[in-house]
Scaffold this motif. Structure first.
Motif, PDB file in Angstrom:
ATOM      1  N   LEU A  38      36.192   2.233  27.498  1.00 54.24           N
ATOM      2  CA  LEU A  38      36.079   3.575  26.945  1.00 54.24           C
ATOM      3  C   LEU A  38      37.439   4.104  26.488  1.00 54.24           C
ATOM      4  O   LEU A  38      37.551   4.706  25.407  1.00 54.24           O
ATOM      5  CB  LEU A  38      35.466   4.516  27.982  1.00 54.24           C
ATOM      6  CG  LEU A  38      33.960   4.368  28.218  1.00 54.24           C
ATOM      7  CD1 LEU A  38      33.509   5.299  29.336  1.00 54.24           C
ATOM      8  CD2 LEU A  38      33.180   4.651  26.943  1.00 54.24           C
ATOM      9  N   LEU A  39      38.477   3.887  27.291  1.00 49.86           N
ATOM     10  CA  LEU A  39      39.809   4.309  26.873  1.00 49.86           C
ATOM     11  C   LEU A  39      40.263   3.527  25.638  1.00 49.86           C
ATOM     12  O   LEU A  39      40.904   4.090  24.741  1.00 49.86           O
ATOM     13  CB  LEU A  39      40.802   4.119  28.018  1.00 49.86           C
ATOM     14  CG  LEU A  39      40.682   5.088  29.193  1.00 49.86           C
ATOM     15  CD1 LEU A  39      41.712   4.754  30.271  1.00 49.86           C
ATOM     16  CD2 LEU A  39      40.868   6.524  28.731  1.00 49.86           C
TER      17      LEU A  39
ATOM     18  N   ALA B  63      33.624   2.970  13.428  1.00 55.15           N
ATOM     19  CA  ALA B  63      33.430   1.538  13.183  1.00 55.15           C
ATOM     20  C   ALA B  63      34.411   0.691  13.988  1.00 55.15           C
ATOM     21  O   ALA B  63      34.037  -0.318  14.589  1.00 55.15           O
ATOM     22  CB  ALA B  63      33.575   1.249  11.686  1.00 55.15           C
ATOM     23  N   LEU B  64      35.674   1.115  14.017  1.00 54.05           N
ATOM     24  CA  LEU B  64      36.678   0.366  14.790  1.00 54.05           C
ATOM     25  C   LEU B  64      36.400   0.463  16.291  1.00 54.05           C
ATOM     26  O   LEU B  64      36.613  -0.506  17.022  1.00 54.05           O
ATOM     27  CB  LEU B  64      38.072   0.906  14.480  1.00 54.05           C
ATOM     28  CG  LEU B  64      38.596   0.634  13.065  1.00 54.05           C
ATOM     29  CD1 LEU B  64      39.945   1.305  12.860  1.00 54.05           C
ATOM     30  CD2 LEU B  64      38.690  -0.855  12.781  1.00 54.05           C
TER      31      LEU B  64
ATOM     32  N   ARG C 267      35.720  -2.526  18.849  1.00 52.11           N
ATOM     33  CA  ARG C 267      36.424  -2.687  20.126  1.00 52.11           C
ATOM     34  C   ARG C 267      35.447  -2.871  21.289  1.00 52.11           C
ATOM     35  O   ARG C 267      35.750  -3.560  22.265  1.00 52.11           O
ATOM     36  CB  ARG C 267      37.305  -1.456  20.354  1.00 52.11           C
ATOM     37  CG  ARG C 267      37.876  -1.286  21.758  1.00 52.11           C
ATOM     38  CD  ARG C 267      38.829  -2.417  22.085  1.00 52.11           C
ATOM     39  NE  ARG C 267      39.424  -2.223  23.403  1.00 52.11           N
ATOM     40  CZ  ARG C 267      38.853  -2.579  24.547  1.00 52.11           C
ATOM     41  NH1 ARG C 267      37.652  -3.140  24.533  1.00 52.11           N
ATOM     42  NH2 ARG C 267      39.468  -2.379  25.700  1.00 52.11           N
ATOM     43  N   ALA C 268      34.259  -2.282  21.193  1.00 53.37           N
ATOM     44  CA  ALA C 268      33.290  -2.357  22.291  1.00 53.37           C
ATOM     45  C   ALA C 268      32.496  -3.656  22.296  1.00 53.37           C
ATOM     46  O   ALA C 268      31.783  -3.936  23.261  1.00 53.37           O
ATOM     47  CB  ALA C 268      32.324  -1.172  22.219  1.00 53.37           C
ATOM     48  N   SER C 269      32.605  -4.445  21.231  1.00 52.82           N
ATOM     49  CA  SER C 269      31.817  -5.672  21.121  1.00 52.82           C
ATOM     50  C   SER C 269      32.601  -6.867  21.660  1.00 52.82           C
ATOM     51  O   SER C 269      33.626  -7.251  21.064  1.00 52.82           O
ATOM     52  CB  SER C 269      31.432  -5.923  19.655  1.00 52.82           C
ATOM     53  OG  SER C 269      30.842  -7.196  19.503  1.00 52.82           O
ATOM     54  N   PRO C 270      32.180  -7.473  22.754  1.00 57.11           N
ATOM     55  CA  PRO C 270      32.881  -8.670  23.258  1.00 57.11           C
ATOM     56  C   PRO C 270      32.867  -9.814  22.247  1.00 57.11           C
ATOM     57  O   PRO C 270      33.834 -10.567  22.141  1.00 57.11           O
ATOM     58  CB  PRO C 270      32.099  -9.036  24.527  1.00 57.11           C
ATOM     59  CG  PRO C 270      31.411  -7.769  24.938  1.00 57.11           C
ATOM     60  CD  PRO C 270      31.086  -7.071  23.654  1.00 57.11           C
ATOM     61  N   TRP C 271      31.761  -9.955  21.503  1.00 59.65           N
ATOM     62  CA  TRP C 271      31.675 -11.025  20.502  1.00 59.65           C
ATOM     63  C   TRP C 271      32.722 -10.823  19.411  1.00 59.65           C
ATOM     64  O   TRP C 271      33.401 -11.773  19.003  1.00 59.65           O
ATOM     65  CB  TRP C 271      30.287 -11.044  19.893  1.00 59.65           C
ATOM     66  CG  TRP C 271      30.139 -12.090  18.817  1.00 59.65           C
ATOM     67  CD1 TRP C 271      29.835 -13.414  18.977  1.00 59.65           C
ATOM     68  CD2 TRP C 271      30.319 -11.890  17.401  1.00 59.65           C
ATOM     69  NE1 TRP C 271      29.815 -14.055  17.755  1.00 59.65           N
ATOM     70  CE2 TRP C 271      30.107 -13.146  16.766  1.00 59.65           C
ATOM     71  CE3 TRP C 271      30.635 -10.793  16.620  1.00 59.65           C
ATOM     72  CZ2 TRP C 271      30.191 -13.308  15.396  1.00 59.65           C
ATOM     73  CZ3 TRP C 271      30.726 -10.956  15.245  1.00 59.65           C
ATOM     74  CH2 TRP C 271      30.509 -12.211  14.658  1.00 59.65           C
ATOM     75  N   ALA C 272      32.861  -9.562  18.936  1.00 62.21           N
ATOM     76  CA  ALA C 272      33.847  -9.287  17.888  1.00 62.21           C
ATOM     77  C   ALA C 272      35.262  -9.531  18.386  1.00 62.21           C
ATOM     78  O   ALA C 272      36.100 -10.089  17.669  1.00 62.21           O
ATOM     79  CB  ALA C 272      33.693  -7.852  17.391  1.00 62.21           C
ATOM     80  N   LEU C 273      35.543  -9.128  19.621  1.00 63.07           N
ATOM     81  CA  LEU C 273      36.878  -9.352  20.174  1.00 63.07           C
ATOM     82  C   LEU C 273      37.176 -10.839  20.295  1.00 63.07           C
ATOM     83  O   LEU C 273      38.301 -11.282  20.042  1.00 63.07           O
ATOM     84  CB  LEU C 273      36.982  -8.683  21.544  1.00 63.07           C
ATOM     85  CG  LEU C 273      36.857  -7.154  21.572  1.00 63.07           C
ATOM     86  CD1 LEU C 273      36.980  -6.639  22.994  1.00 63.07           C
ATOM     87  CD2 LEU C 273      37.907  -6.516  20.679  1.00 63.07           C
ATOM     88  N   THR C 274      36.161 -11.613  20.675  1.00 62.46           N
ATOM     89  CA  THR C 274      36.354 -13.062  20.784  1.00 62.46           C
ATOM     90  C   THR C 274      36.633 -13.678  19.421  1.00 62.46           C
ATOM     91  O   THR C 274      37.504 -14.538  19.278  1.00 62.46           O
ATOM     92  CB  THR C 274      35.111 -13.712  21.412  1.00 62.46           C
ATOM     93  OG1 THR C 274      34.883 -13.128  22.707  1.00 62.46           O
ATOM     94  CG2 THR C 274      35.305 -15.209  21.571  1.00 62.46           C
TER      95      THR C 274
END
Length: 301
Positions: A54-55, A83-84, A88-95
């Motif tokens: 969340l932060l 959108a950003l 940031r909240a998507s683990p798949w996108a971060l991976t």
């Protein structure tokens, strides 16, 4: 208050016995859940579910909102920030972006080689990522000449911002020694308080510097865009620090009656009384049997 020493201390009478039992029980359960013997102040945020993401979402939203709001309009800034934040909240996108996070506190190193290396790196990234972003903004403003210009500009901006996020959060190679803000080396830390103070400085001083350096540019251009961007980046920098996570966590735990308001004073007092011992930047319970007893012992209501 259980302790190994009997002499009177300035903290005698500061807290009620039932509160002390509850706080010790909470800390013992946290250490047991972590599966290690050390109690770190910067890992207390793990007791509050979803606090770190969340932060992180708030930090990236603020920066995206300021960036889009300054160069386009407030509505676009809110959309870009949202959108950003979802990215940031998507683990798949971060991976997929190769983004990694390190929750260790940071230390600010102001030696000249480190500062020079940081300035050179920032300039290189601005030339590599800032130019495509500027071209994207220009094309977006050319929508009157055809929707294709706006589409290409929007795609270029999104791709560039994605690369920017990746560069901002990508873990540096271990052989790089020139950065100005580096993870604190726990073996060299004297006390948990010194680590907290160092991380607070590493969070606040760069954030203030962003605003101070941006102010002359806003004065010269007679437009507050530089100050807005500097403030947004500074706030995002603070929100991603261990100090911010600890501060918010402490506030939540104090309201939930899980910890006292002066948490560090309580932990240091527990060390003085023999309940905890200090091991570098960490606290440890003085004995495994004591830890097991505090976990099993339900505090009085």
């Amino acid at each position: 208050y259980p302790g190994l020493r009997a002499e009177r201390r300035p903290t005698d009478g500061r807290w009620l016995l039932k509160d002390i039992e509850r706080w010790h029980h909470f800390l013992a359960r946290h250490v047991q859940r972590e599966g290690e013997s050390n109690l770190y102040w910067w890992k207390l945020y793990r007791t509050v579910p979803l606090l770190e993401p969340l932060l992180g979402m708030m930090a990236i939203f603020v920066f995206g909102w300021a960036l889009g709001g300054v160069f386009v309009n407030a509505v676009f800034g809110i959309g870009l920030g949202t959108a950003l934040a979802l990215l940031r909240a998507s683990p798949w996108a971060l991976t997929q972006l190769g983004v990694t996070f390190d929750d260790k506190p940071r230390v600010l190193k102001l030696q000249r080689p480190r500062v020079w290396w940081t300035m050179r790196t920032v300039g290189k990234n601005m030339a590599r990522l800032g130019l495509p972003l500027l071209v994207g903004f220009v094309l977006l403003y050319m929508w009157e000449y055809g929707i294709g210009f706006a589409f290409v500009g929007a795609v270029l901006m999104i791709v560039t911002l994605g690369m920017w996020v990746r560069e901002a959060f990508r873990k540096p190679p271990p052989d790089i020694e020139g950065e100005s803000v580096i993870p604190a080396k726990m073996a060299e830390a004297l006390t948990p308080r010194s680590v907290l103070q160092a991380d607070r400085q590493a969070a606040l001083l760069p954030a203030i510097s962003f605003v101070v350096l941006a102010a002359p540019l806003s004065v010269l251009t007679r437009h507050p865009f530089a100050v807005i961007l500097g403030s947004a980046f500074g706030l995002a920098w603070i929100l991603t620090s261990a100090y911010a996570r600890y501060t918010v966590t402490r506030l939540i735990l104090v309201l939930a009656r899980r910890l006292p308001a002066r948490t560090m004073l309580f932990l240091d007092d527990a060390v003085d009384r023999g309940v905890l011992r200090q091991a570098g930047a960490a606290y440890q319970f003085s004995h495994d049997r004591l830890l097991e007893h505090l976990v099993a012992h339900r505090p009085r209501q």
